[in-house]
Design an enzyme around this catalytic site. Sequence first.
Site, PDB file in Angstrom:
ATOM      1  N   ILE A  12      52.081-103.222  33.369  1.00 49.85           N
ATOM      2  CA  ILE A  12      51.003-102.362  32.852  1.00 49.85           C
ATOM      3  C   ILE A  12      50.992-102.341  31.325  1.00 49.85           C
ATOM      4  O   ILE A  12      49.944-102.161  30.714  1.00 49.85           O
ATOM      5  CB  ILE A  12      51.069-100.935  33.449  1.00 49.85           C
ATOM      6  CG1 ILE A  12      49.767-100.173  33.177  1.00 49.85           C
ATOM      7  CG2 ILE A  12      52.290-100.169  32.954  1.00 49.85           C
ATOM      8  CD1 ILE A  12      49.615 -98.885  33.960  1.00 49.85           C
ATOM      9  N   ASN A  25      58.772 -88.680  34.054  1.00 44.18           N
ATOM     10  CA  ASN A  25      59.473 -87.568  34.726  1.00 44.18           C
ATOM     11  C   ASN A  25      59.244 -86.321  33.887  1.00 44.18           C
ATOM     12  O   ASN A  25      58.728 -86.403  32.769  1.00 44.18           O
ATOM     13  CB  ASN A  25      60.966 -87.879  34.928  1.00 44.18           C
ATOM     14  CG  ASN A  25      61.678 -88.106  33.619  1.00 44.18           C
ATOM     15  OD1 ASN A  25      61.725 -87.215  32.768  1.00 44.18           O
ATOM     16  ND2 ASN A  25      62.219 -89.296  33.426  1.00 44.18           N
ATOM     17  N   ASP A  35      57.942 -96.134  32.903  1.00 45.67           N
ATOM     18  CA  ASP A  35      58.258 -95.234  31.780  1.00 45.67           C
ATOM     19  C   ASP A  35      59.079 -95.979  30.715  1.00 45.67           C
ATOM     20  O   ASP A  35      58.758 -95.935  29.511  1.00 45.67           O
ATOM     21  CB  ASP A  35      59.051 -94.056  32.362  1.00 45.67           C
ATOM     22  CG  ASP A  35      59.032 -92.828  31.480  1.00 45.67           C
ATOM     23  OD1 ASP A  35      58.270 -92.808  30.489  1.00 45.67           O
ATOM     24  OD2 ASP A  35      59.799 -91.887  31.789  1.00 45.67           O
ATOM     25  N   THR A 124      56.110 -94.885  43.504  1.00 48.57           N
ATOM     26  CA  THR A 124      56.535 -95.898  44.495  1.00 48.57           C
ATOM     27  C   THR A 124      57.779 -96.684  44.089  1.00 48.57           C
ATOM     28  O   THR A 124      58.192 -97.598  44.808  1.00 48.57           O
ATOM     29  CB  THR A 124      55.402 -96.904  44.793  1.00 48.57           C
ATOM     30  OG1 THR A 124      55.146 -97.676  43.614  1.00 48.57           O
ATOM     31  CG2 THR A 124      54.138 -96.204  45.238  1.00 48.57           C
TER      32      THR A 124
HETATM   33  N1  AR6 Z   1      54.238-102.289  35.058  1.00 48.79           N
HETATM   34  C1  AR6 Z   1      53.637-101.980  36.228  1.00 48.79           C
HETATM   35  N2  AR6 Z   1      54.319-101.499  37.297  1.00 48.79           N
HETATM   36  C2  AR6 Z   1      55.642-101.356  37.167  1.00 48.79           C
HETATM   37  C3  AR6 Z   1      56.355-101.651  35.973  1.00 48.79           C
HETATM   38  C4  AR6 Z   1      55.592-102.146  34.886  1.00 48.79           C
HETATM   39  N3  AR6 Z   1      56.144-102.463  33.714  1.00 48.79           N
HETATM   40  N4  AR6 Z   1      57.674-101.374  36.171  1.00 48.79           N
HETATM   41  C5  AR6 Z   1      57.795-100.919  37.437  1.00 48.79           C
HETATM   42  N5  AR6 Z   1      56.584-100.913  38.052  1.00 48.79           N
HETATM   43  P1  AR6 Z   1      58.593 -96.280  38.718  1.00 48.79           P
HETATM   44  P2  AR6 Z   1      58.173 -93.627  39.924  1.00 48.79           P
HETATM   45  C6  AR6 Z   1      56.199-100.471  39.400  1.00 48.79           C
HETATM   46  O1  AR6 Z   1      60.010 -96.299  39.149  1.00 48.79           O
HETATM   47  O2  AR6 Z   1      58.512 -94.127  41.279  1.00 48.79           O
HETATM   48  C7  AR6 Z   1      61.307 -93.509  35.788  1.00 48.79           C
HETATM   49  O3  AR6 Z   1      62.672 -93.583  35.520  1.00 48.79           O
HETATM   50  C8  AR6 Z   1      57.306-100.273  40.404  1.00 48.79           C
HETATM   51  O4  AR6 Z   1      57.577-101.492  41.088  1.00 48.79           O
HETATM   52  O5  AR6 Z   1      58.246 -96.746  37.358  1.00 48.79           O
HETATM   53  O6  AR6 Z   1      56.991 -92.729  39.752  1.00 48.79           O
HETATM   54  C9  AR6 Z   1      60.675 -92.220  35.287  1.00 48.79           C
HETATM   55  O7  AR6 Z   1      61.284 -91.784  34.076  1.00 48.79           O
HETATM   56  C10 AR6 Z   1      56.713 -99.227  41.326  1.00 48.79           C
HETATM   57  O8  AR6 Z   1      55.845 -99.845  42.281  1.00 48.79           O
HETATM   58  O9  AR6 Z   1      57.953 -94.801  38.830  1.00 48.79           O
HETATM   59  C11 AR6 Z   1      60.945 -91.260  36.403  1.00 48.79           C
HETATM   60  O10 AR6 Z   1      62.239 -90.700  36.322  1.00 48.79           O
HETATM   61  C12 AR6 Z   1      55.824 -98.393  40.407  1.00 48.79           C
HETATM   62  O11 AR6 Z   1      55.632 -99.179  39.230  1.00 48.79           O
HETATM   63  C13 AR6 Z   1      60.842 -92.122  37.635  1.00 48.79           C
HETATM   64  O12 AR6 Z   1      61.138 -93.453  37.188  1.00 48.79           O
HETATM   65  C14 AR6 Z   1      56.407 -97.037  40.006  1.00 48.79           C
HETATM   66  O13 AR6 Z   1      57.787 -97.153  39.782  1.00 48.79           O
HETATM   67  C15 AR6 Z   1      59.455 -92.141  38.206  1.00 48.79           C
HETATM   68  O14 AR6 Z   1      59.474 -92.883  39.406  1.00 48.79           O
END
Ligand code: AR6
Length: 177
Positions: A12, A25, A35, A124
């Site tokens: 993204i 978070n 993040d 996710t």
């Molecule tokens: N671009 C697009 N999608 C991504 C990227 C990226 N660079 N990196 C991961 N994903 P997550 P959550 C996907 O863990 O579940 C953090 O530590 C990934 O495969 O980013 O809402 C925050 O600080 C998944 O499908 O977010 C919070 O503590 C989706 O993005 C916690 O994680 C979301 O994964 C939030 O967890």
Amino acid sequence: MTVPITLAQGDITAQHADALVNAANSSLLGGGGVDGAIHRRGGPEILAECRRLRASRYGKGLPTGQAVATTAGRLDAAHVIHTVGPVWSATEDRSALLASCHREALRVAAELGARTLAFPAISTGVYRWPIDDAARIAVRTVREAADPALFDEVRFVLFDQAAYDAYAEALAAAADG
Ligand code: AR6
């Protein structure tokens, strides 16, 4: 009329849009996944603004389901909209909070005049929400809540093929229904 919803696969932080949504978070002070990538690529200005938010409006952190905007720093966007998804629970239905993340991000984007908005698959990753269910909730909520007069495009940016396929299926199902 509904807002055009598009899908993209990849990181993204490589996307151009008026606003990019961060799966943050409550601390607003960074983490892994989306993040981590947003702060890394966006640079220190984003964190500096998050710290100011923690020192003012969000002393206890940003509650789950809410959204708040900052600068996008060096990202190819005008704003980052941080929202906090719910952690998946097998025993408690937290769908309303996941829907709220999408609705609140849209509300904040509309306030800022952001007409193109890119969402990741909130909750996710680290928060373990099953991808098919998250896709259904995200697509349905955006279709219902995004006013076509205010948005030109809402894009979901999916990291891997499985997530992309899940969102494509949810989009097709929503268009049929
Ligand atoms: N671009 C697009 N999608 C991504 C990227 C990226 N660079 N990196 C991961 N994903 P997550 P959550 C996907 O863990 O579940 C953090 O530590 C990934 O495969 O980013 O809402 C925050 O600080 C998944 O499908 O977010 C919070 O503590 C989706 O993005 C916690 O994680 C979301 O994964 C939030 O967890």
